[in-house]
Scaffold this motif. Sequence first.
Motif, PDB file in Angstrom:
ATOM      1  N   ILE A 150       0.869  -1.175   0.000  1.00 57.79           N
ATOM      2  CA  ILE A 150       0.000   0.000   0.000  1.00 57.79           C
ATOM      3  C   ILE A 150       0.908   1.227   0.000  1.00 57.79           C
ATOM      4  N   GLU A 151       0.618   2.159  -0.914  1.00 61.66           N
ATOM      5  CA  GLU A 151       1.436   3.364  -1.020  1.00 61.66           C
ATOM      6  C   GLU A 151       1.317   4.210   0.240  1.00 61.66           C
ATOM      7  N   LYS A 152       2.470   4.684   0.718  1.00 66.89           N
ATOM      8  CA  LYS A 152       2.506   5.593   1.857  1.00 66.89           C
ATOM      9  C   LYS A 152       2.430   7.025   1.351  1.00 66.89           C
ATOM     10  N   GLU A 153       1.639   7.829   2.009  1.00 64.35           N
ATOM     11  CA  GLU A 153       1.574   9.252   1.698  1.00 64.35           C
ATOM     12  C   GLU A 153       2.474  10.017   2.671  1.00 64.35           C
ATOM     13  N   VAL A 154       3.044  11.099   2.209  1.00 65.09           N
ATOM     14  CA  VAL A 154       3.847  11.967   3.065  1.00 65.09           C
ATOM     15  C   VAL A 154       2.921  13.003   3.675  1.00 65.09           C
ATOM     16  N   ASP A 155       2.926  13.110   5.000  1.00 64.64           N
ATOM     17  CA  ASP A 155       2.097  14.133   5.637  1.00 64.64           C
ATOM     18  C   ASP A 155       2.940  15.224   6.292  1.00 64.64           C
ATOM     19  N   GLU A 156       4.256  14.999   6.366  1.00 62.40           N
ATOM     20  CA  GLU A 156       5.162  16.011   6.904  1.00 62.40           C
ATOM     21  C   GLU A 156       6.518  15.842   6.221  1.00 62.40           C
ATOM     22  N   PHE A 157       7.105  16.951   5.804  1.00 55.33           N
ATOM     23  CA  PHE A 157       8.381  16.915   5.115  1.00 55.33           C
ATOM     24  C   PHE A 157       9.511  17.220   6.091  1.00 55.33           C
ATOM     25  N   ILE A 158      10.609  16.502   5.956  1.00 55.24           N
ATOM     26  CA  ILE A 158      11.789  16.681   6.789  1.00 55.24           C
ATOM     27  C   ILE A 158      12.839  17.414   5.955  1.00 55.24           C
ATOM     28  N   VAL A 159      13.509  18.378   6.563  1.00 55.75           N
ATOM     29  CA  VAL A 159      14.527  19.179   5.886  1.00 55.75           C
ATOM     30  C   VAL A 159      15.667  18.281   5.400  1.00 55.75           C
ATOM     31  N   ARG A 160      16.172  18.566   4.201  1.00 56.90           N
ATOM     32  CA  ARG A 160      17.304  17.883   3.565  1.00 56.90           C
ATOM     33  C   ARG A 160      17.053  16.394   3.318  1.00 56.90           C
ATOM     34  N   LYS A 161      15.806  16.021   3.110  1.00 59.19           N
ATOM     35  CA  LYS A 161      15.446  14.640   2.806  1.00 59.19           C
ATOM     36  C   LYS A 161      14.844  14.589   1.399  1.00 59.19           C
ATOM     37  N   LEU A 162      15.203  13.575   0.637  1.00 56.60           N
ATOM     38  CA  LEU A 162      14.719  13.411  -0.726  1.00 56.60           C
ATOM     39  C   LEU A 162      13.251  12.995  -0.733  1.00 56.60           C
ATOM     40  N   TYR A 163      12.462  13.675  -1.563  1.00 53.84           N
ATOM     41  CA  TYR A 163      11.058  13.326  -1.781  1.00 53.84           C
ATOM     42  C   TYR A 163      10.782  13.326  -3.276  1.00 53.84           C
ATOM     43  N   THR A 164       9.721  12.654  -3.651  1.00 56.61           N
ATOM     44  CA  THR A 164       9.287  12.615  -5.045  1.00 56.61           C
ATOM     45  C   THR A 164       7.795  12.903  -5.088  1.00 56.61           C
ATOM     46  N   PHE A 165       7.376  13.671  -6.086  1.00 53.34           N
ATOM     47  CA  PHE A 165       5.941  13.729  -6.317  1.00 53.34           C
ATOM     48  C   PHE A 165       5.671  13.151  -7.688  1.00 53.34           C
ATOM     49  N   GLN A 166       4.628  12.382  -7.733  1.00 52.53           N
ATOM     50  CA  GLN A 166       4.236  11.686  -8.945  1.00 52.53           C
ATOM     51  C   GLN A 166       2.949  12.302  -9.467  1.00 52.53           C
ATOM     52  N   THR A 167       2.960  12.621 -10.747  1.00 53.06           N
ATOM     53  CA  THR A 167       1.778  13.135 -11.419  1.00 53.06           C
ATOM     54  C   THR A 167       1.318  12.073 -12.404  1.00 53.06           C
ATOM     55  N   VAL A 168       0.071  11.666 -12.289  1.00 52.19           N
ATOM     56  CA  VAL A 168      -0.492  10.638 -13.157  1.00 52.19           C
ATOM     57  C   VAL A 168      -1.630  11.265 -13.956  1.00 52.19           C
ATOM     58  N   VAL A 169      -1.563  11.129 -15.278  1.00 51.97           N
ATOM     59  CA  VAL A 169      -2.584  11.668 -16.169  1.00 51.97           C
ATOM     60  C   VAL A 169      -3.250  10.491 -16.877  1.00 51.97           C
ATOM     61  N   THR A 170      -4.575  10.440 -16.796  1.00 51.59           N
ATOM     62  CA  THR A 170      -5.333   9.365 -17.423  1.00 51.59           C
ATOM     63  C   THR A 170      -6.286   9.956 -18.452  1.00 51.59           C
ATOM     64  N   ASN A 171      -6.248   9.382 -19.636  1.00 56.86           N
ATOM     65  CA  ASN A 171      -7.156   9.769 -20.707  1.00 56.86           C
ATOM     66  C   ASN A 171      -8.278   8.735 -20.744  1.00 56.86           C
ATOM     67  N   THR A 172      -9.458   9.136 -20.358  1.00 56.52           N
ATOM     68  CA  THR A 172     -10.593   8.215 -20.331  1.00 56.52           C
ATOM     69  C   THR A 172     -11.418   8.263 -21.614  1.00 56.52           C
ATOM     70  N   SER A 173     -10.924   9.010 -22.595  1.00 58.67           N
ATOM     71  CA  SER A 173     -11.673   9.134 -23.849  1.00 58.67           C
ATOM     72  C   SER A 173     -11.106   8.195 -24.916  1.00 58.67           C
ATOM     73  N   GLY A 174     -11.809   8.053 -26.000  1.00 61.66           N
ATOM     74  CA  GLY A 174     -11.392   7.216 -27.116  1.00 61.66           C
ATOM     75  C   GLY A 174     -10.537   7.954 -28.129  1.00 61.66           C
ATOM     76  N   THR A 175     -10.101   9.156 -27.803  1.00 62.63           N
ATOM     77  CA  THR A 175      -9.304   9.983 -28.710  1.00 62.63           C
ATOM     78  C   THR A 175      -7.968  10.309 -28.065  1.00 62.63           C
ATOM     79  N   ASN A 176      -6.878  10.268 -28.846  1.00 59.50           N
ATOM     80  CA  ASN A 176      -5.583  10.703 -28.315  1.00 59.50           C
ATOM     81  C   ASN A 176      -5.665  12.165 -27.918  1.00 59.50           C
TER      82      ASN A 176
END
Length: 107
Positions: free
Chosen positions: A22-48
């Motif tokens: 199960i993916e963990k969410e970050v609820d507090e950021f720590i100084v000088r620690k590496l984090y990543t944010f992921q952006t997911v885009v979904t196309n629910t249509s039948g057209t590119n």
Amino acid sequence: MINQRFFDPNDQFIYEEDGTAIEKEVDEFIVRKLYTFQTVVTNTSGTNLELQMLMDVPQGAIPLMSHEYTQILNQTVSAYSTVSFNRSFYFPKEGKYNFYPANACRG
């Protein structure tokens, strides 16, 4: 559809007794620690979709892995498909900072 989440790439999951990750969410950021944010885009249509994506690291953060503070991408999202983008960053000092979510536009 656009979804974003923040995670610690070195501690991304918690595991249930049956081994399900199960993916963990970050609820507090720590100084000088590496984090990543992921952006997911979904196309629910039948057209590119020809989209222009705008993604920012949070204010006060330093982008890593050759990324700029603001990234603008031209992206084709095929019909009924999903693409994802990861951006890594860290905060050099404590503070309260704003974050502007990713945006996508077409045309």
